[in-house]
Design an enzyme around this catalytic site. Structure first.
Site, PDB file in Angstrom:
ATOM      1  CG  ASN A  65      -2.162   1.159   1.539  1.00  0.00           C
ATOM      2  OD1 ASN A  65      -1.655   2.224   0.704  1.00  0.00           O
ATOM      3  ND2 ASN A  65      -2.651   1.223   2.633  1.00  0.00           N
ATOM      4  NE  ARG A  72      -5.906   2.793   0.060  1.00  0.00           N
ATOM      5  CZ  ARG A  72      -5.950   3.214   0.525  1.00  0.00           C
ATOM      6  NH1 ARG A  72      -4.907   4.169   0.899  1.00  0.00           N
ATOM      7  NH2 ARG A  72      -6.528   4.403   0.336  1.00  0.00           N
ATOM      8  CG  HIS A  94     -10.923   5.614   2.659  1.00  0.00           C
ATOM      9  ND1 HIS A  94     -11.467   6.571   3.281  1.00  0.00           N
ATOM     10  CD2 HIS A  94      -9.714   6.020   2.775  1.00  0.00           C
ATOM     11  CE1 HIS A  94     -10.453   8.077   3.146  1.00  0.00           C
ATOM     12  NE2 HIS A  94      -9.605   6.838   3.023  1.00  0.00           N
ATOM     13  NE  ARG A 101      -6.772  13.756   1.106  1.00  0.00           N
ATOM     14  CZ  ARG A 101      -7.229  12.294   0.712  1.00  0.00           C
ATOM     15  NH1 ARG A 101      -7.558  12.039   0.191  1.00  0.00           N
ATOM     16  NH2 ARG A 101      -6.103  11.235   1.330  1.00  0.00           N
ATOM     17  CD  GLU A 124      -7.395   0.143   4.190  1.00  0.00           C
ATOM     18  OE1 GLU A 124      -7.049   1.176   5.152  1.00  0.00           O
ATOM     19  OE2 GLU A 124      -8.476   1.483   3.542  1.00  0.00           O
TER      20      GLU A 124
END
Ligand code: AMP
Length: 406
Positions: free
Chosen positions: A9, A83, A171, A231, A375
């Site tokens: 990832n 990912r 996500h 962000r 994940e």
């Protein structure tokens, strides 16, 4: 059949990795962080739970990956799962081929902070493990079940039909894992209506009905929605023309500001790290306190809005670095949702051990759970499914050919 999978990832300045064993029982995992700086290092856990810490000053993604891969190569992974944040119009996990890599590259404008880093990782692992099957697992894929009224923007139709301008959501591996695991813990596996709040450096919410995503807070890019580490999340779309007209900035500078200098960092003028902000606010820093308040209020607003996608609300799952670890943020967020009938238990919330699964409501009304995300485990599972499918396809094609020859 079960295989061991190396999950990679690659983020903008970090690489998370995990070697997931066959049957998913054991993990070797770690993190390369501060890449590109003098403090670049790899921190990891090797077999037998031994800690590893290795300084790799000024290493970039490629150098860090080489070091990680050299250290793991003797464990003989059977596949690599990457990912990938944005799959563009790709709707499921895919075996990496030159065509799929080109499509990931073509989606770069939609995830400018993420896809370039993933491509560096893919390039390095392709070079170092050319014989291994490699799979891309997309954050966007889980949200492909959203109805059109949730994924279309109210802009001229040709932008959608000719340029794929729509809401994609991100996500996905986390929302999929957490909603599956959480509904299992709640005794209604993949049934009912649930909200998930994935709160980390990047944050998003999702509404899930009977195991399928029906709406989510991120959109065309991972910039839409909640306030995040750096962000902005939602802003008035006219902010761009306001800044261009009044400050003379070009679109690239505005985009960079909204992606890298906004969110918690922009509001607090201090840090993108929630722990730092909570400490600063306790010491009386008003900007840090406001950043936390905006984060929680906007999160609560998003959860309330997404509940419109659910015929019934069975409960809420918190996850991600902030959602899993901060009782304070969970409590503050829920305080903005008094009309949802949540019966929040302050005692259970405060006593939940960090990083563990647990229920934090008092037993009536919609349930509230903390579910640590996985994940890497989910990516390993999807990678395994793609590889096994490919093997089965190849075997049945071979048998068909042999049958035709006979
Ligand atoms: P992630 O991107 O999921 O690794 O999450 C990173 C975020 O989690 C950062 O903002 C951290 O400050 C935050 N975080 C981790 N532990 C805590 C904690 N105990 N309290 C508040 N925030 C935390």
């Amino acid at each position: 059949m079960s295989i061991s999978v190396l999950v990679i990832n690659c983020g903008s300045s970090s690489i998370k990795y995990a070697l997931v064993s066959e049957r998913h029982e054991d993990r070797i995992f770690g993190l390369a962080e501060n890449l590109g700086s003098a403090e670049a290092r790899i921190k990891g856990i090797t077999t037998g739970d031994k800690a590893l810490e290795l300084l790799i000053p000024h290493a970039d993604h490629e150098k860090a990956l080489e070091t990680i891969l050299e250290r793991l190569s003797h464990y003989n992974p059977q596949a690599i799962g990457h990912r990938v944040v944005h799959g563009g119009t790709l709707t499921k996990a895919e075996l990496l081929t030159p065509e799929i890599i080109d499509r990931i590259r073509a989606a770069t404008p939609l995830a400018p902070l993420h896809n370039p880093a993933h491509l560096v990782g893919i390039d390095a692992t392709m070079r170092l493990f050319p014989e291994l099957p490699q799979v891309a697992v997309f954050d966007t894929a889980f949200h492909q079940t959203m109805p059109a009224h949730a994924y279309r923007y109210a802009v001229p139709k040709f932008l959608y039909t000719e340029h794929n301008v729509r809401r994609y959501g991100f996500h996905g591996t986390s929302h999929a894992y957490v909603s599956e695991r959480g509904s299992e813990l709640a005794g209604s596996y993949k049934q009912g209506g649930w909200l998930t709040a994935h709160l980390g450096n990047g944050s998003s919410t999702c509404a899930i009905w009977n195991g399928q995503s029906v709406d989510t807070s991120m959109g065309l890019t991972p910039l839409e929605g909640l306030v995040m580490g750096t962000r902005s999340g939602d802003v008035d779309p006219s902010l761009h023309s306001f800044i261009a007209n009044n400050l003379g900035w070009d679109i690239y500078k505005i985009d960079k500001m909204l992606n890298s200098q906004s969110g918690l960092l922009g509001l607090s003028n201090l840090s993108n790290d929630m722990r730092t902000l909570i400490e600063a606010s306790e010491e009386g820093n008003e900007d840090a306190a406001l950043a936390i308040e905006v984060f929680c209020y906007r999160l609560a607003k998003s959860l309330a809005a997404l509940s419109c996608g659910l015929p019934r609300l069975d409960g809420l799952f918190f996850t991600g670095g902030i959602g899993e670890n901060s009782a304070y943020i969970r409590e503050k967020t829920l305080s903005y949702l008094p009309h949802f009938g949540f019966n929040f238990s302050q005692e259970k919330n405060d006593s939940l051990k960090r990083g563990t699964e647990g229920r934090i409501d008092a037993g009536t009304g919609p349930q509230i759970w903390v579910v640590p995300t996985d994940e890497e485990g989910r990516i390993a599972k999807e990678t395994e499914q793609v590889v096994i499918h490919e093997v089965n396809q190849a075997t049945s094609k071979k048998s068909e050919a042999e049958f035709a020859m006979a």
